[in-house]
Design a protein around this motif. Sequence first.
Motif, mmCIF file in Angstrom:
data_model
loop_
_atom_site.group_PDB
_atom_site.id
_atom_site.type_symbol
_atom_site.label_atom_id
_atom_site.label_comp_id
_atom_site.label_asym_id
_atom_site.label_seq_id
_atom_site.Cartn_x
_atom_site.Cartn_y
_atom_site.Cartn_z
ATOM 1 N N SER A 175 1.169 -1.274 0.239
ATOM 2 C CA SER A 175 -0.622 -0.269 0.405
ATOM 3 C C SER A 175 0.625 1.123 0.308
ATOM 4 O O SER A 175 2.029 1.367 0.814
ATOM 5 N N ARG A 184 -6.310 1.282 -0.744
ATOM 6 C CA ARG A 184 -6.914 0.854 0.330
ATOM 7 C C ARG A 184 -8.350 1.809 -0.205
ATOM 8 O O ARG A 184 -8.354 2.904 -0.746
ATOM 9 N N ALA A 209 -10.749 3.924 5.222
ATOM 10 C CA ALA A 209 -10.267 1.916 5.190
ATOM 11 C C ALA A 209 -8.962 2.504 6.894
ATOM 12 O O ALA A 209 -8.017 3.105 7.127
ATOM 13 N N GLU A 242 -4.640 -2.110 7.054
ATOM 14 C CA GLU A 242 -3.480 -2.113 5.860
ATOM 15 C C GLU A 242 -3.985 -2.735 4.927
ATOM 16 O O GLU A 242 -3.690 -2.400 3.960
ATOM 17 N N GLY A 295 -9.527 -2.698 1.943
ATOM 18 C CA GLY A 295 -8.984 -2.308 0.160
ATOM 19 C C GLY A 295 -9.709 -3.309 -1.069
ATOM 20 O O GLY A 295 -9.288 -4.940 -0.705
#
Length: 501
Positions: free
Chosen positions: A374, A428, A432, A435, A438
């Motif tokens: 991410s 994400r 969110a 982690e 998403g």
Amino acid sequence: MQTILETVPSTLRPTDHPFLNGPFTPNFNEYLADTDTLPVIGELPRDLHGIFIRNTHNQIHEPMGLYHPFDGDGMLHAMHFENGRATYRNRFVRTTGFLAEQAAKKSLWTGLLEPEKGSRRGWGAIGAMKDNAGTDILCHAGRLLATMSQGSEPWRLDPITLETLGPDEEWARKLNPHGIGSHYKVDPETGEMMFFNYPETWPYMHYGVVSRDNKLVHYVPVELPGARWPHDLGITRNYTILHDTSQFFDPDLLKKGVRKLAFHPDVPARFGIIPRFGAPEDVRWFEATPCHILHLANCYEDGDEVVMDGCIMPTPVMHPVGTAAGGDVYARMKARLDKHNNPTRMHRWRFNMVTGKTAEEYIDDEITEFPVVSNDYVGRPYRYSYNILYEPGEWLFCGLKRYDLASGQTQRYEYGPGRYGSEPQMARRVGAKAEDDGYLLVYITDMLKNRSEVMVLDASDISRGPVATVVLPERISVGVHACWVEGDRIAGEFRDPAMIP
């Protein structure tokens, strides 16, 4: 809505070249289309907001010399998601080389395999290639940044329209003639972008920082023992990690103008850790197992240690691919690109900033590559990496593997026969908390159904398969690197602080 904005003229002739046919067949139509006309399988999530962009080497003209799949002009494919709808665009990156060859109606530069046959000045670490901007793609300071692997101009594009805006007006000239390497990282908290380049002349590397408002605020030489071909770099909150690996040009041949890459198993890999705004004398070098590295997953600080995770190549095999070697040149080219011949596996390096020692361990023994995390966790402690799986014997991606680095558990999703993907991106969801809260996005080329798709998977459980799929206007060539631009970063580095760990 579905419109062909332009069809770029091509002079390609029929060929048996495997990287100009099948999944690699180039595209020449530039589209604008949305989900009012594009088929959608499933339902697009309403909390998916941003742009998913993939770069592609897309050859236009009959090649000069032997074509390599990294020679084609950059073409971007972009899917813009918002409020449960999506808009697709694809456009060529209109570099100086692209425009010159369109005017000439033919190729003007040779490629990666036979640069010595060209007569024009060029770009890249070998100084003779067309700057095709076909490798990496990232968004920074409200503009896309497209580059080629060996170093190029920093080509800026509008993230929504994909209009080419030219080399970065603020700082491109300050990097001449060395340009920018193909991989660069943006700190999600500060909005700063770290980059490097690697000329064939002393000092053999430079390192720089561009601020969140797109000013070149730091640019220093980093002296290496000789010309190198590094590919990636890592960042943490306070440091940047630069690579000097064991695979580089034969220095004696290079003096004669012959560029022959070789792996040197007796030369340790070195990693230079420099404070983000450090001077050349601040670089601390750490030695490690001889290897080459293409792509990192992530880096972060853990007490006295800097941790670097990525895909190690412990024994690269440089299969000869030039026409002078004889035999089936296409088979040799595929053998070099096949990662089952050049295994890449998830690996962890720990650099102790107090003792100067390096510790290493394998994370996995399966062959994977192109690890992504991410954007919000780049440079921070993280838990999940999403990697691609390779089709044995081919330069094709047949599936995805999800690593939970806290539990050691993995998941996988394979696309199925005749279906090939690209580098994924983790997006994400809006608001969110976790982690992996998403979606995982990937471009698919389906040779059996003769179509391409953008696939949306649940990032917390990719094994379930797609929650939604958007079918594109035509089948597109397979490509590699991609980026995700969060909705609040499209106009600049304005990421919601609540989304950053």
